[in-house]
Design an enzyme around this catalytic site. Structure first.
Site, PDB file in Angstrom:
ATOM      1  N   ASP A  88       0.120  -7.052   0.019  1.00  0.00           N
ATOM      2  CA  ASP A  88      -0.561  -6.109  -1.007  1.00  0.00           C
ATOM      3  C   ASP A  88      -0.607  -4.627  -0.820  1.00  0.00           C
ATOM      4  O   ASP A  88      -1.103  -4.337   0.469  1.00  0.00           O
ATOM      5  CB  ASP A  88      -1.866  -6.667  -1.291  1.00  0.00           C
ATOM      6  CG  ASP A  88      -1.963  -7.228  -2.559  1.00  0.00           C
ATOM      7  OD1 ASP A  88      -1.068  -7.403  -3.261  1.00  0.00           O
ATOM      8  OD2 ASP A  88      -3.054  -8.092  -2.819  1.00  0.00           O
ATOM      9  N   LYS A 118       3.517  -6.295  -2.680  1.00  0.00           N
ATOM     10  CA  LYS A 118       2.945  -6.585  -3.860  1.00  0.00           C
ATOM     11  C   LYS A 118       2.078  -5.340  -4.630  1.00  0.00           C
ATOM     12  O   LYS A 118       1.479  -4.725  -3.765  1.00  0.00           O
ATOM     13  CB  LYS A 118       2.190  -7.702  -4.355  1.00  0.00           C
ATOM     14  CG  LYS A 118       1.644  -7.830  -5.462  1.00  0.00           C
ATOM     15  CD  LYS A 118       0.964  -9.182  -5.520  1.00  0.00           C
ATOM     16  CE  LYS A 118      -0.448  -9.411  -5.160  1.00  0.00           C
ATOM     17  NZ  LYS A 118      -1.290  -8.688  -5.951  1.00  0.00           N
ATOM     18  N   GLU A 120       0.133  -3.592  -8.149  1.00  0.00           N
ATOM     19  CA  GLU A 120      -0.214  -3.862  -9.552  1.00  0.00           C
ATOM     20  C   GLU A 120       0.186  -2.922 -10.768  1.00  0.00           C
ATOM     21  O   GLU A 120       0.238  -1.739 -10.257  1.00  0.00           O
ATOM     22  CB  GLU A 120      -1.935  -3.780  -9.393  1.00  0.00           C
ATOM     23  CG  GLU A 120      -2.459  -5.020  -8.588  1.00  0.00           C
ATOM     24  CD  GLU A 120      -3.991  -5.046  -8.512  1.00  0.00           C
ATOM     25  OE1 GLU A 120      -4.702  -4.375  -9.538  1.00  0.00           O
ATOM     26  OE2 GLU A 120      -4.638  -5.725  -8.011  1.00  0.00           O
ATOM     27  N   GLU A 187      -2.207 -12.623 -13.795  1.00  0.00           N
ATOM     28  CA  GLU A 187      -3.566 -13.005 -13.460  1.00  0.00           C
ATOM     29  C   GLU A 187      -4.432 -13.004 -14.713  1.00  0.00           C
ATOM     30  O   GLU A 187      -4.249 -12.302 -15.558  1.00  0.00           O
ATOM     31  CB  GLU A 187      -4.241 -12.216 -12.635  1.00  0.00           C
ATOM     32  CG  GLU A 187      -5.537 -12.302 -12.288  1.00  0.00           C
ATOM     33  CD  GLU A 187      -6.177 -11.852 -11.096  1.00  0.00           C
ATOM     34  OE1 GLU A 187      -5.414 -11.232 -10.286  1.00  0.00           O
ATOM     35  OE2 GLU A 187      -7.424 -12.031 -10.739  1.00  0.00           O
TER      36      GLU A 187
HETATM   37  O1  KIV Z   1      -5.563 -10.015  -3.598  1.00  0.00           O
HETATM   38  C1  KIV Z   1      -5.267 -10.971  -4.025  1.00  0.00           C
HETATM   39  O2  KIV Z   1      -5.767 -12.192  -3.262  1.00  0.00           O
HETATM   40  C2  KIV Z   1      -4.227 -11.356  -5.113  1.00  0.00           C
HETATM   41  C3  KIV Z   1      -4.282 -12.810  -5.859  1.00  0.00           C
HETATM   42  C4  KIV Z   1      -5.719 -12.792  -6.608  1.00  0.00           C
HETATM   43  C5  KIV Z   1      -3.065 -12.896  -6.729  1.00  0.00           C
HETATM   44  O3  KIV Z   1      -3.543 -10.358  -5.556  1.00  0.00           O
END
Ligand code: KIV
Length: 273
Positions: A88, A118, A120, A187
């Site tokens: 992330d 990833k 958002e 989500e």
């Molecule tokens: O940070 C995380 O664990 C996520 C999931 C909830 C998809 O982004």
């Protein structure tokens, strides 16, 4: 060929190719040892910024830093061999400009050796997703409920409950797909909208609290193991490790207090047998 290159890890294109195919199995992990267990059964391991809540007891993911993500990303890469590892991008590391996003993503890829990042956001992040994808950074999107925006959203509520509110979320999904992301986390989105998104866009959707109508599913490992103090209602528990750990700790504490703790003779006996 080196030993390392003989191990075939899943790639972002492998996951992209699973659209309308075998469901994609994804779980979070933040440590080498849980990553090794998850790796045996999952296609994708997400080093989620949920580590802020799960590991550090933070209320939100907002305070999580790039250095925290890189440290845990490296641990997960050490523990896993087969799954695609996605790290992330934390709040504040990519929103200012596409160049800022590129620098942060490059740090993540170079310092962890993971296979993708990833981030958002939908329409507002589409230009950034395209910039990264065109420059060799595989991107997984994340739309619907986006926890990093908690301070503007006000609460963690399911999205798209009535059909009148579908359009912005559907547009987010299309924008991220058209921008070149290889998949997208959806989500806390109501089932009919999750189905509509999955039927409409070209890339796999990975649901969390978004019904079985997606191309795959993701959960936070500690939530499904019963280890998190608070879990969203939609999470199905596959273990109750919280009480099991507490019982083991209590057994240990009782042994120490009653001086029943095994001494060196005991360990020596065990070795002989
Ligand atoms: O940070 C995380 O664990 C996520 C999931 C909830 C998809 O982004």
């Amino acid at each position: 060929m080196s030993v390392q290159s003989a191990i075939k890890r899943k790639t972002a294109p492998d996951i992209r190719a699973r659209k309308n195919g075998e469901p994609i199995v994804m779980l979070t992990s933040y440590h080498a040892h849980t990553a090794a267990l998850v790796d045996r059964h999952c296609d994708v391991i997400l080093v989620g910024d949920s580590l802020g809540n799960v590991m550090h007891g933070l209320e939100t993911t907002v305070p999580v830093t790039l250095d925290m993500m890189i440290l845990q990303g490296r641990a997960v890469m050490r523990g896993s061999k087969h799954a695609l590892v996605v790290v992330d991008m934390p709040f504040g590391s990519y929103e200012a400009s596409k160049e800022q996003a590129f620098h942060s993503a490059v740090r993540i890829l170079k310092e962890t050796h993971c296979g993708a990042v990833k981030l958002e956001g939908g329409v507002r992040m589409a230009e950034t997703v395209a910039f990264l994808s065109e420059r060799g950074v595989p991107v997984m999107g994340h739309i619907g409920l986006t926890p990093q925006s908690i301070n503007t959203l006000g609460s963690f509520r399911a999205q798209g409950r009535d059909a009148g509110s579908w359009d912005p979320i559907l547009n987010d999904a299309k924008a991220i797909s058209d921008a070149g992301a290889f998949s997208v986390v959806v989500e806390a989105v109501a089932e009919p909208l999750a189905r509509k998104i999955t039927e409409t866009i070209a890339i796999p959707t990975i649901g969390i609290g978004a019904s079985a109508a997606c191309d795959g599913q993701v959960l936070v490992l500690e939530d499904m193991l019963g280890l998190s103090p608070r879990t969203p209602k939609f999470v199905r528990r596959y273990g109750e490790l919280g009480p099991a750990i507490e019982a083991a700790v209590k057994g240990y504490a009782d042994d120490v207090r009653s001086r029943a703790f095994p001494g060196p003779e005991h360990v020596y006996d065990m070795k002989k047998s």
